[in-house]
Design an enzyme around this catalytic site. Structure first.
Site, mmCIF file in Angstrom:
data_model
loop_
_atom_site.group_PDB
_atom_site.id
_atom_site.type_symbol
_atom_site.label_atom_id
_atom_site.label_comp_id
_atom_site.label_asym_id
_atom_site.label_seq_id
_atom_site.Cartn_x
_atom_site.Cartn_y
_atom_site.Cartn_z
ATOM 1 N N ASP A 57 0.856 -1.181 0.000
ATOM 2 C CA ASP A 57 0.000 0.000 0.000
ATOM 3 C C ASP A 57 0.892 1.232 0.000
ATOM 4 O O ASP A 57 2.093 1.136 0.254
ATOM 5 C CB ASP A 57 -0.879 -0.023 1.264
ATOM 6 N N TYR B 50 -0.472 8.362 -2.671
ATOM 7 C CA TYR B 50 -0.537 8.005 -4.087
ATOM 8 C C TYR B 50 -1.693 8.736 -4.780
ATOM 9 O O TYR B 50 -1.709 8.890 -5.987
ATOM 10 C CB TYR B 50 -0.779 6.490 -4.247
ATOM 11 N N GLY B 51 -2.683 9.137 -3.972
ATOM 12 C CA GLY B 51 -3.932 9.664 -4.522
ATOM 13 C C GLY B 51 -3.783 10.867 -5.427
ATOM 14 O O GLY B 51 -4.661 11.165 -6.226
ATOM 15 N N CYS C 87 -4.348 -1.085 -2.061
ATOM 16 C CA CYS C 87 -4.408 0.363 -2.243
ATOM 17 C C CYS C 87 -5.356 0.588 -3.406
ATOM 18 O O CYS C 87 -5.141 0.038 -4.491
ATOM 19 C CB CYS C 87 -3.004 0.881 -2.567
ATOM 20 N N ASN C 88 -6.421 1.336 -3.161
ATOM 21 C CA ASN C 88 -7.406 1.545 -4.218
ATOM 22 C C ASN C 88 -6.815 2.300 -5.401
ATOM 23 O O ASN C 88 -7.104 1.992 -6.550
ATOM 24 C CB ASN C 88 -8.613 2.318 -3.671
ATOM 25 N N GLU D 265 -4.434 9.003 9.759
ATOM 26 C CA GLU D 265 -2.989 8.846 9.984
ATOM 27 C C GLU D 265 -2.480 9.681 11.156
ATOM 28 O O GLU D 265 -1.517 9.316 11.809
ATOM 29 C CB GLU D 265 -2.208 9.183 8.709
ATOM 30 N N CYS E 293 -11.249 3.362 -0.122
ATOM 31 C CA CYS E 293 -9.877 3.698 0.266
ATOM 32 C C CYS E 293 -9.594 2.873 1.505
ATOM 33 O O CYS E 293 -10.443 2.793 2.403
ATOM 34 C CB CYS E 293 -9.754 5.188 0.582
ATOM 35 N N THR E 294 -8.429 2.255 1.570
ATOM 36 C CA THR E 294 -8.172 1.300 2.663
ATOM 37 C C THR E 294 -8.083 1.958 4.036
ATOM 38 O O THR E 294 -8.149 1.278 5.045
ATOM 39 C CB THR E 294 -6.888 0.477 2.397
ATOM 40 N N HIS E 295 -7.924 3.282 4.084
ATOM 41 C CA HIS E 295 -7.945 3.964 5.386
ATOM 42 C C HIS E 295 -9.366 4.041 5.947
ATOM 43 O O HIS E 295 -9.553 4.111 7.155
ATOM 44 C CB HIS E 295 -7.448 5.410 5.248
#
Length: 275
Positions: free
Chosen positions: A15, A47-48, A78-79, A157, A189-191
């Site tokens: 990710d 990355y977004g 990671c989307n 985060e 989104c994985t968050h």
């Protein structure tokens, strides 16, 4: 790799940072015998906001690193990277590679009754339209409403999960979504699963929330079974988890300890640009 060594070989998961830990958490829960090597690209997050070419290059470097760990399959947790790089890297490497988009899209198509699905994600994921495209390929009758929620990632985060500001940001982003008549929404989104209970409280029970992390773990289980690669635990060894990052190892480890159901071992820094 022989059949037995394939079974005990680890799963590689990567990710852009810490978000992919929600996917690792589900793999640990659902596939408790598997060994895992995780890489978080903490030096180059997020990355977004990066271009497709850059995301593909980053993904290739990470896959080359994971292959040095002799992984038997790779999950792009990671989307953004699933949306922009999965097809490119899948054709390039002789190893099964899964993303998080297809499992999440399929679960939403199965969940929706009125054929209206919402998606929340990063700018890059939403702009790529990958969820809309994937869902429409599965069922052209489904209407998809996508919404970028860029502030969710830094809130998670920086440890603001329980802060009042997080509730306000959720309301700010999702007010328009709540006003629609969607009956399913993908946490794209994985968050975002780390905010799931707060999002659920705001949206109410009418909207079913889809967590692609869980769906991805189930797809991974099916893939390993199909290819006779699942670790059946017959060796009697405890599962082994390794964590690597490209920067800020201690900060990552502290955060990982708030997500994972076990104490995260030492996290090692890798010079990913060297791969």
């Amino acid at each position: 790799m022989g059949v037995e060594s394939k079974k005990s070989a680890p799963i590689g998961v990567f990710d852009s940072g810490v978000g992919g830990l929600t996917v690792v958490r589900e793999i640990v829960r659902q596939l408790s015998n598997e060994n895992i090597v995780y890489f978080g690209d903490t030096a180059r997050v997020p990355y977004g906001s990066k271009s497709r070419q850059t995301i593909i290059r980053f993904s290739e470097q990470i896959i080359r690193f994971l292959k040095t760990k002799e992984v038997k399959a790779i999950v792009i947790a990671c989307n953004t990277a699933s949306a922009l790089a999965l097809d490119a890297v899948r054709d390039e490497y002789d190893i099964p590679i899964l993303g998080v988009v297809v499992p999440g899209a399929r679960a939403a198509v199965e969940a929706t009754v009125n054929k209206k699905v919402g998606v929340v994600g990063t700018d890059a994921t939403v702009q790529s339209g990958v969820y809309t495209k994937t869902i429409r390929e599965m069922d052209p009758a489904v209407e998809v409403i996508e919404k970028a929620c860029p502030l969710f990632v830094p809130l998670v985060e920086e440890g603001f999960k329980e802060h009042v500001v997080t509730r306000e940001i959720i309301e700010y982003y999702l007010e328009s979504m709540r006003a629609t008549d969607i009956d399913a929404m993908i946490l794209g989104c994985t968050h975002y699963p780390l905010l799931r209970s707060k999002i659920r409280a705001y949206l109410g029970d009418r909207i079913q929330i889809v967590n692609p992390a869980y769906e991805t773990a189930m797809d991974l289980r099916a893939l390993l079974k199909e290819q006779a690669m699942e670790n059946d635990g017959t060796e009697g060894r405890k599962s082994h988890y390794e964590f690597f990052v490209s920067d800020a190892a201690e900060k990552f480890r502290k955060f990982a300890n708030t997500v994972m159901p076990f104490d995260v071992p030492e996290t090692n820094v890798v010079n990913i640009e060297g791969y």
